[in-house]
Design an enzyme around this catalytic site. Structure first.
Site, PDB file in Angstrom:
ATOM      1  N   SER A 137      -3.189  -6.525  -9.766  1.00 35.78           N
ATOM      2  CA  SER A 137      -3.718  -5.733  -8.885  1.00 35.78           C
ATOM      3  C   SER A 137      -4.483  -7.026  -8.528  1.00 35.78           C
ATOM      4  O   SER A 137      -4.062  -7.873  -9.173  1.00 35.78           O
ATOM      5  CB  SER A 137      -5.163  -4.779  -9.072  1.00 35.78           C
ATOM      6  OG  SER A 137      -5.853  -5.044  -7.953  1.00 35.78           O
ATOM      7  N   TYR A 150     -12.152  -3.013 -14.054  1.00 29.43           N
ATOM      8  CA  TYR A 150     -11.193  -2.959 -13.945  1.00 29.43           C
ATOM      9  C   TYR A 150     -10.376  -4.316 -13.620  1.00 29.43           C
ATOM     10  O   TYR A 150      -9.443  -4.268 -13.987  1.00 29.43           O
ATOM     11  CB  TYR A 150     -11.072  -2.071 -12.065  1.00 29.43           C
ATOM     12  CG  TYR A 150      -9.904  -2.011 -11.500  1.00 29.43           C
ATOM     13  CD1 TYR A 150      -8.915  -1.081 -11.632  1.00 29.43           C
ATOM     14  CD2 TYR A 150      -9.543  -2.952 -10.620  1.00 29.43           C
ATOM     15  CE1 TYR A 150      -8.065  -0.888 -11.271  1.00 29.43           C
ATOM     16  CE2 TYR A 150      -8.227  -2.762  -9.643  1.00 29.43           C
ATOM     17  CZ  TYR A 150      -7.548  -1.301  -9.788  1.00 29.43           C
ATOM     18  OH  TYR A 150      -6.542  -1.275  -8.857  1.00 29.43           O
TER      19      TYR A 150
END
Length: 227
Positions: A137, A150
């Site tokens: 990401s 995350y």
């Protein structure tokens, strides 16, 4: 006939990637939690005429993954590609993030790719070929409020990719990380960001690196910021 292992294929990027691989004629081993959505993906793949099977497990649990990898090898043989796509985000400030939530997010986003890769790697090395694609990401390069766990996992995934690439030099096996930004999936909900790309756009990139990209991309980190 190519064989690909895809985690998190129930929806979003994972489903689009599985369908994209099927259009190229690849057989699919789908790894993920039991769900109606996973079986919907299976039906869609079967309609394309490829072989597809679900290997159901909770990727937050480390115990079944080595056994699951053996089952994949027994059923499909050595895969040509492993796409570590499954992801989990639980949005909270650092003060609000519990140790349990932190551990879950690192387990799915970082430990599961490590364990599944480690379990399949001896077969890939023995075959002298294979592509490992880790779906990271943009949060693995940029900080993001209410997503510390995350982001930490995705930063770690880049480190895993870079380190493994050094070990894979001249083996015929390669590893890359693809870092999408704001994708129009359920994971974007609550982020405050607008979608800037579709799951299909990310999937086409993953399919390229799983099947077509030269080995010279080994260790590459591909950022996708959208349009």
């Amino acid at each position: 006939m190519s064989v690909a292992v895809v985690t998190g294929a129930s929806r979003g990027i994972g489903r689009a990637t599985a369908l994209g691989l099927a259009r190229r004629g690849a057989d699919l081993a789908l790894v993920g939690r039991p769900s109606p959505a996973l079986h919907e993906t299976l039906r869609a793949l079967s309609a394309q005429g490829v072989r597809a099977e679900a290997f159901e497990t909770d990727l937050a649990d480390p115990e079944p993954l080595e056994t699951l990898a053996r089952r994949v090898l027994e059923r499909f043989g050595t895969p040509h590609a492993l796409i570590n796509n499954a992801g989990l985000i639980e949005r909270a400030s650092v003060e609000e993030t519990t140790p349990e939530s932190w551990d879950r997010q690192l387990a799915v986003n970082l430990r599961a790719p490590f364990l599944l890769t480690r379990a399949l790697l001896p077969a890939l090395r023995a075959a002298g070929r294979g592509r490992i694609v880790n779906v990271g990401s943009i949060s693995g390069t940029l900080g993001c409020a209410r997503a510390a766990a995350y982001a930490a996992a995705k930063w770690g995934l880049i480190g895993l990719t870079k380190s493994l690439a050094e070990e894979l030099t001249d083996t015929g096996v390669s590893v890359v990380a693809v870092l999408p930004g704001s994708v129009d999936t359920g994971m974007l909900e609550g982020s405050g960001f607008e979608p800037r790309m579709t799951p299909e756009e990310v999937a086409s990139t993953l399919v390229h690196f799983a099947l077509d990209a030269p080995l010279a991309h080994n260790g590459g980190v591909i950022e996708m910021f959208g349009t």
